[in-house]
Design a protein around this motif. Structure first.
Motif, PDB file in Angstrom:
ATOM      1  N   TRP A  21       0.161   9.088  -6.426  1.00 25.16           N
ATOM      2  CA  TRP A  21       0.260  10.472  -6.177  1.00 25.16           C
ATOM      3  C   TRP A  21       1.369  10.956  -7.328  1.00 25.16           C
ATOM      4  O   TRP A  21       1.197  12.027  -7.803  1.00 25.16           O
ATOM      5  CB  TRP A  21       0.939  10.691  -4.705  1.00 25.16           C
ATOM      6  N   MET A  61       1.953   1.737  -3.507  1.00 24.88           N
ATOM      7  CA  MET A  61       0.725   2.064  -4.543  1.00 24.88           C
ATOM      8  C   MET A  61       0.190   3.500  -4.322  1.00 24.88           C
ATOM      9  O   MET A  61      -0.065   4.078  -5.222  1.00 24.88           O
ATOM     10  CB  MET A  61      -0.358   0.917  -4.110  1.00 24.88           C
ATOM     11  N   THR A  62       0.249   4.009  -3.154  1.00 30.06           N
ATOM     12  CA  THR A  62      -0.077   5.318  -2.791  1.00 30.06           C
ATOM     13  C   THR A  62       0.973   6.397  -3.062  1.00 30.06           C
ATOM     14  O   THR A  62       0.459   7.341  -3.958  1.00 30.06           O
ATOM     15  CB  THR A  62      -0.403   5.450  -1.335  1.00 30.06           C
ATOM     16  N   ALA A 114       2.814   5.704  -5.956  1.00 29.54           N
ATOM     17  CA  ALA A 114       2.579   5.818  -7.375  1.00 29.54           C
ATOM     18  C   ALA A 114       1.585   6.289  -7.712  1.00 29.54           C
ATOM     19  O   ALA A 114       1.669   7.014  -8.969  1.00 29.54           O
ATOM     20  CB  ALA A 114       2.576   4.189  -7.700  1.00 29.54           C
ATOM     21  N   PRO A 128       0.915  -1.274   0.064  1.00 33.68           N
ATOM     22  CA  PRO A 128      -0.097  -0.186  -0.138  1.00 33.68           C
ATOM     23  C   PRO A 128       0.911   1.368  -0.057  1.00 33.68           C
ATOM     24  O   PRO A 128       0.384   2.100  -0.556  1.00 33.68           O
ATOM     25  CB  PRO A 128      -0.739  -0.184   1.313  1.00 33.68           C
ATOM     26  N   THR A 136      -7.725  -0.008 -12.995  1.00 30.93           N
ATOM     27  CA  THR A 136      -8.062   0.676 -11.658  1.00 30.93           C
ATOM     28  C   THR A 136      -7.134   1.614 -11.162  1.00 30.93           C
ATOM     29  O   THR A 136      -5.850   1.665 -11.542  1.00 30.93           O
ATOM     30  CB  THR A 136      -8.387  -0.592 -10.694  1.00 30.93           C
ATOM     31  N   SER A 137      -7.397   2.294 -10.169  1.00 31.98           N
ATOM     32  CA  SER A 137      -6.523   2.924  -9.114  1.00 31.98           C
ATOM     33  C   SER A 137      -6.891   2.621  -7.863  1.00 31.98           C
ATOM     34  O   SER A 137      -7.861   2.110  -7.575  1.00 31.98           O
ATOM     35  CB  SER A 137      -6.293   4.462  -9.554  1.00 31.98           C
ATOM     36  N   VAL A 138      -6.001   2.942  -6.847  1.00 29.30           N
ATOM     37  CA  VAL A 138      -6.083   2.740  -5.488  1.00 29.30           C
ATOM     38  C   VAL A 138      -6.644   3.573  -4.722  1.00 29.30           C
ATOM     39  O   VAL A 138      -6.497   4.884  -4.791  1.00 29.30           O
ATOM     40  CB  VAL A 138      -4.828   1.801  -4.787  1.00 29.30           C
ATOM     41  N   GLU A 139      -7.531   3.336  -3.777  1.00 25.45           N
ATOM     42  CA  GLU A 139      -8.266   4.410  -2.835  1.00 25.45           C
ATOM     43  C   GLU A 139      -7.841   3.979  -1.420  1.00 25.45           C
ATOM     44  O   GLU A 139      -7.888   2.693  -1.230  1.00 25.45           O
ATOM     45  CB  GLU A 139      -9.883   4.393  -3.218  1.00 25.45           C
ATOM     46  N   LEU A 140      -7.877   4.884  -0.494  1.00 20.53           N
ATOM     47  CA  LEU A 140      -7.853   4.552   0.932  1.00 20.53           C
ATOM     48  C   LEU A 140      -9.164   4.438   1.377  1.00 20.53           C
ATOM     49  O   LEU A 140      -9.920   5.621   1.359  1.00 20.53           O
ATOM     50  CB  LEU A 140      -6.995   5.751   1.543  1.00 20.53           C
ATOM     51  N   CYS A 141      -9.510   3.575   1.849  1.00 24.23           N
ATOM     52  CA  CYS A 141     -10.861   3.248   2.487  1.00 24.23           C
ATOM     53  C   CYS A 141     -10.676   2.879   3.899  1.00 24.23           C
ATOM     54  O   CYS A 141     -10.032   2.335   4.551  1.00 24.23           O
ATOM     55  CB  CYS A 141     -11.649   2.182   1.805  1.00 24.23           C
ATOM     56  N   TYR A 144      -2.678   0.053 -14.106  1.00 25.38           N
ATOM     57  CA  TYR A 144      -2.939  -1.304 -13.356  1.00 25.38           C
ATOM     58  C   TYR A 144      -4.500  -1.890 -13.669  1.00 25.38           C
ATOM     59  O   TYR A 144      -5.507  -1.054 -13.606  1.00 25.38           O
ATOM     60  CB  TYR A 144      -2.926  -0.801 -11.913  1.00 25.38           C
ATOM     61  N   HIS A 178      -7.239  -4.667 -12.235  1.00 27.16           N
ATOM     62  CA  HIS A 178      -7.691  -5.493 -11.121  1.00 27.16           C
ATOM     63  C   HIS A 178      -8.160  -6.838 -11.429  1.00 27.16           C
ATOM     64  O   HIS A 178      -9.198  -6.683 -11.979  1.00 27.16           O
ATOM     65  CB  HIS A 178      -8.561  -4.768 -10.160  1.00 27.16           C
ATOM     66  N   GLU A 209     -14.456   6.023   1.206  1.00 27.51           N
ATOM     67  CA  GLU A 209     -12.936   6.466   0.978  1.00 27.51           C
ATOM     68  C   GLU A 209     -12.579   7.639   2.054  1.00 27.51           C
ATOM     69  O   GLU A 209     -13.868   8.335   2.460  1.00 27.51           O
ATOM     70  CB  GLU A 209     -13.253   7.044  -0.556  1.00 27.51           C
TER      71      GLU A 209
END
Lengths: 159, 159
Positions: free
Chosen positions: A99, A94-95, A97, A91, A123-128, A114, A116, A135
DNA sequence: AATAGTAAGTTCCAAAATAGAACTTGTAAA
DNA sequence: TTTACAAGTTCTATTTTGGAACTTACTATT
């Protein structure tokens, strides 16, 4: 303040950075996630000096983020593999990347995209939030003193 | 390989690290998210030399991660505030903090805990897919060449 | 048998970055 | 007049780094 003292701070960010917060370590780990395992590959892909690389790999092995596994005898050669502790740095990478994609990519767009496999989408990643799944917005997160800090302040004034 | 060359790599992790990948910058930003805004506060909380701090703050202002805002005249004094670009580094810090909580906290437990006001629970952060919302497992993410890399390889062999 | 190649380092030195202390500037308060 | 504060700047000794050459233990090629 010396760098080694950072590790003593009662702050998980500082403690994490005491291991991965230098010029090269996260680049080495990025390569690990891309499948790189051997000394020379790291050296060529990252372009740091062999000296530094030795240093950093040893440190990562000491902290059990990578482990050495022999892939041949005569002469013995080892490769470096992520441990569970190492994989859990995903994580962070990926965060970073994301940014970098958003703010440093220039007009050509992001170098890597990326997919999934679970859902089949680009996709892109999100912080949940682990509890509600929404989010996370920094303003909605309230830090409070945890057990680690409380223990410290009790040691500081022992009754 | 010199550190400044890192920024030229066609990799968003490398580009992000070229700004925040040194000993102090992420600690400064951690303090920003905790509400710190002034030079002396940063210096006391982090314990780095004033010289380095000046350097790092200027760099962050140059890259528009922080901006200077005057908070008094006579003499003019500025404080440092996160820009949107800066606020978007929050996921990097939170994933680092989570890893530090999990792997570096010792038996006293994490120094800080977080509450999500939106749902009212004590929480931790998770990395989720922007498309399906599921938590991300590194093995389920497939990196593919993106437009940034394609543009580069076309420049390399022009027709 | 001699030479070249490969993988994973180690050794050495010059150059760059850093820490820590002292100094500076502009101002207000005691 | 002296002290204090905030935000730096300057200085020097120390630490870290980069880069090239060297080492070790083997295998493959000529």
């Amino acid at each position: 303040m010396k760098w080694d003292d950072i590790q003593e701070m009662p702050c998980s960010v500082a403690r994490a950075l005491s291991i991965v917060g230098d010029r090269w370590t996260l680049l080495i780990l990025r390569d690990c996630f891309m499948g790189t395992k051997r000394f020379d590959k790291f050296q060529k892909q990252i372009g740091l000096s062999r000296h530094r690389l030795t240093d950093r790999l040893n440190k990562l092995v000491d902290y059990e983020i990578l482990r050495k596994a022999p892939y041949q005898e005569k002469p013995v050669r080892h490769e470096y593999r992520l441990t569970r502790k190492g994989v859990e740095l995903y994580p962070v990478l990926m965060t970073l990347a994301k940014w970098g994609d958003n703010w440093m990519a220039g007009e050509d767009g992001p170098p890597i995209e990326y997919f999934h496999t679970t859902c089949g989408h680009k996709t892109s990643v999100e912080l949940c939030c682990s509890e509600c799944g929404e989010e996370i917005n920094p303003k909605e997160m309230i830090p409070k003193m945890g057990p680690g800090l409380r223990a410290l302040s009790e040691k500081a004034r022992p009754k």
